[in-house]
Motif scaffolding. Sequence first.
Motif, PDB file in Angstrom:
ATOM      1  N   ALA A  41       9.553   7.543   0.527  1.00  0.00           N
ATOM      2  CA  ALA A  41       9.578   7.766   1.881  1.00  0.00           C
ATOM      3  C   ALA A  41      10.180   6.624   2.564  1.00  0.00           C
ATOM      4  O   ALA A  41      10.245   5.531   1.964  1.00  0.00           O
TER       5      ALA A  41
ATOM      6  N   ILE B  52       9.258  12.141   3.003  1.00  0.00           N
ATOM      7  CA  ILE B  52       9.738  11.892   1.536  1.00  0.00           C
ATOM      8  C   ILE B  52      10.442  12.595   0.405  1.00  0.00           C
ATOM      9  O   ILE B  52      10.451  14.316   0.917  1.00  0.00           O
TER      10      ILE B  52
ATOM     11  N   ASP C 245       1.016  -1.638  -0.382  1.00  0.00           N
ATOM     12  CA  ASP C 245      -0.241   0.096   0.100  1.00  0.00           C
ATOM     13  C   ASP C 245       0.956   1.062   0.011  1.00  0.00           C
ATOM     14  O   ASP C 245       1.000   1.790   1.805  1.00  0.00           O
ATOM     15  N   CYS C 246       1.571   1.579  -1.622  1.00  0.00           N
ATOM     16  CA  CYS C 246       1.850   3.153  -1.515  1.00  0.00           C
ATOM     17  C   CYS C 246       2.022   4.459  -1.065  1.00  0.00           C
ATOM     18  O   CYS C 246       2.738   4.745  -0.269  1.00  0.00           O
ATOM     19  N   ARG C 247       0.370   4.661  -1.249  1.00  0.00           N
ATOM     20  CA  ARG C 247      -0.679   5.677  -0.855  1.00  0.00           C
ATOM     21  C   ARG C 247      -0.363   5.709   1.380  1.00  0.00           C
ATOM     22  O   ARG C 247       0.172   6.663   1.415  1.00  0.00           O
ATOM     23  N   ALA C 248      -0.589   4.317   2.001  1.00  0.00           N
ATOM     24  CA  ALA C 248      -1.028   4.462   3.414  1.00  0.00           C
ATOM     25  C   ALA C 248       0.864   4.865   3.840  1.00  0.00           C
ATOM     26  O   ALA C 248       0.814   5.647   4.745  1.00  0.00           O
TER      27      ALA C 248
ATOM     28  N   MET D  68       3.196   6.001   1.766  1.00  0.00           N
ATOM     29  CA  MET D  68       3.554   7.698   1.757  1.00  0.00           C
ATOM     30  C   MET D  68       2.781   8.506   2.858  1.00  0.00           C
ATOM     31  O   MET D  68       3.659   9.436   2.977  1.00  0.00           O
ATOM     32  N   GLU D  69       1.983   8.164   3.868  1.00  0.00           N
ATOM     33  CA  GLU D  69       0.801   8.840   4.397  1.00  0.00           C
ATOM     34  C   GLU D  69       1.870   8.827   5.977  1.00  0.00           C
ATOM     35  O   GLU D  69       1.632   9.858   6.313  1.00  0.00           O
ATOM     36  N   LYS D  70       2.213   7.735   6.013  1.00  0.00           N
ATOM     37  CA  LYS D  70       2.598   7.536   7.276  1.00  0.00           C
ATOM     38  C   LYS D  70       4.597   7.754   7.390  1.00  0.00           C
ATOM     39  O   LYS D  70       4.918   7.627   8.137  1.00  0.00           O
TER      40      LYS D  70
ATOM     41  N   ARG E 251       9.443   9.378  -5.908  1.00  0.00           N
ATOM     42  CA  ARG E 251       9.090  10.277  -4.974  1.00  0.00           C
ATOM     43  C   ARG E 251       9.325   8.852  -3.606  1.00  0.00           C
ATOM     44  O   ARG E 251       9.684   7.547  -3.868  1.00  0.00           O
TER      45      ARG E 251
END
Lengths: 161, 687
Positions: free
Chosen positions: B264, B146, B135-138, B140-142, B262
């Motif tokens: 993380a 970045i 889960d790349c989006r999650a 990135m959020e955590k 990008r």
Amino acid sequence: MTIDFILNGEDVSVQAEPMERLVDLLRERFKLHSVIGDCGVGLCGKCLVLLEGKPVNACIVPAFRVRGAEVVSYEGFCNTEEHDKARQALEKAGLDLCAFCKGAYSMALGYLIEHGVRFEDEAVAELLSSIHCSCSAPSALLEAARFALAEKEGGRYARGR
Amino acid sequence: MKREHTDQDPGMPRLADFHKPDLVYVGTVRSPAARGSIKSISSPHLPRDYRFITAEDIPGDHFLRLEGETVPILAKGRVSYKGEAVGLIAGPDRRRVLEAIKLTRVDIAPETPEYGYERFESSQVLAREKLERGDCRAAMEKAHKILKAEFRLGPLDHYYPEPQGAASYYDYDKLVIITSTQWPFHVRDSVAKALGVKPEELVVKPSYLGPHLDGKLWYPSLLACHASLCSRILGRPALLSLSRNEDFLYTTKRAPFFGAYRAAIDEEGRLQALEASISLNLGAYGPLAQPILRKILEALPGPYTCPALSCKAWAVRTNLSPMGSYAGLGGSSAQFAMERIADLCAAEADQDPVAWRTANAAPRGDTSAGSPAKQGARFTELNELLLGISDYKRKRSAYELIRKRRPDPESVPGFGIGLAWAYQSNDGARLLNATGPTSVEVSLGKDSVLTIRSSVLPMDAGALELWRREAASTLDIEPSLVRILPVSTDTVPDSGAAAFSSGISVVTRLISEACDGIRSKRFREALPISVRKSTRSTKRLASPLDGASFGGAAVELAIDPLDGSPLVRGIWMSVNAGRILSRSRAEHSLKRDIARALSNCVSERFYPAQEDYTGSPLFSYAPLRIQDIPPIELRFCEAGAEMSPGGLGELAFIAVPAAFASALSQAMDEAQHELPLDKRARGEMLR
């Protein structure tokens, strides 16, 4: 025009346009296939021949320039002592040169051996740098030059020691 | 030909020496415009023995086909790049052929050409691939931090020992084709389709291959179609030999790469997610577009572990000459980007680049690069060797001090050392759908001579000695009793493309297995005994790290205070490529590749033929000369001695540019994400 010159130790005469390239003359008229006309602008050095004993790129030498001169191609160079020494040095360095640059590098080494150039002289790297082929490691070519010239130096300076 | 095939030198003649009675020379009439429709072609009046050939004269398929892409053999109606072949002129005198080409007028209704590939229209997309893992989006959020970066790698020329070309002649009822190709059976099948004949009516005998850097996969098939077409129409031997200038401008180059990344990282600097948007410029035709994209996705995380990956990759069609592979199928570009990301992450986490790499190396069972890796990235011993020979840690610390404490922050620090890791998967050819399993046939005759048949042609005759020795030692016979049959499509099995070091990593293993098979039958069955071995095709792809070769490079440089050019002081490399068949050959080829890879970085800036280009690229493209090559030191890991032999051909082209960019970044105190260097831009930067 008629161009008379000495090619690999023999007197030859040929009809050619004055500006015809020496590389074409040697390949097409004399069937000397060691001379490779690759880049055609004097950059790759694969068409190296000895003109009056000096290494030149045959692709940028016009035919009229060899009138009365002596030209040695790899075919002629193969019969010399320097060729044997150059071959031994290449073998000792573990080099298996491709069929496109073998003649040029061998003649360059032969020229350096004949003229007693020391390995440390800039002329060594400069002359070897004038030939470009992607088949071999540059360090191995320098190694071959070192072997070839060390032998010569040993012979020359050993007497003085 | 001056040199015929012999047992000792299995078929490596030069195309330059090709000669037959009644030979015709073939020249190519090329498009003067990069894009448009052909209005007319007017050739001069040709003498009786000469012939002008266009697409109308092709008796069979007008297209060369590979991996779902089609390439016109001769352009008909439209042209897609400057220099595209629109016709052929063949005749007995080479000079008159060239004169006739100069006098031929190709009238094009021009359209605005498209050269850009970083931003593109959907109509330009040749191929696309997508990767979502974790889960790349999650992630990135955590993420703690970045990092963003853009990477650009330009086109590169392969600079073959002999410019590409092809020759063909009739030998009784068969058309014999000679060309320098990595894939003789692709040449045979392409020409058969173009001429509308059965493949069995053609015989392909490869000429000298040399260091091809995977650039002779499909283009020789196109040239072979041209030469064969002339032979077929004129009924005479034909020779098409490109000039070095033509080879530079119109044959395939490394596909330019652009990647917007990008990354993380967590609080300890560990890589948590990687998001990439990648576009490749494949030029006008990209038969290798799909395999290259697949390879890029596979190599995206490099030898590192990354729990979440997201990547979209596009192959973009432009109006440049066709682009393709260069020392591998594009994995080197992706690994270059990842190595730069590794340096950025280390800097952001305030860690030493080596410590970051060690902490993030893919462990056993890691799934970042696909299937779970049976073995992880094996860098421990290799890294120790590299650090030892390069004195990396001390130099890095010293140069960091110079960088951080220089009195004038406006000036550049001037010194840098960089390190990079690389791996090369040893089954790269599986990414080519069109190539079948690699096969090798070995037979032991009544005369005790062992004959090896394979269509995988090594780069030079010396490499054959390795196979000969391998077979001889397995069967305990004299190497002189081993005969390697010259490659000719009528006598050897189809072994697929000789690419991605398959000669060493795959064929050697197959020869060894086949010899084992013969050994077990030797005194039980009557001679002759033949054993054929092929690679098994599996639907499930293994992790690219399994059985891979690993390498690390360190580059040290100083900036010339006068012109700002980087002066490389030394290059060090350590390699774990399994069992080394010949130490001296491996050293030579690696040193050659390292020198070439450095040259790629600093001086091989290639400007493809665009509309307004009139000069010769030979003068602007200047590979490093012998006197410019810095000292190179190499070490091989003993740990690999028990493993199968692995390939070496891609390692230097991955590790050296990345290490060079890292060193330059330190020396300039500015991240360097673009290669080859643009000297003009660098001059401006220093001012």
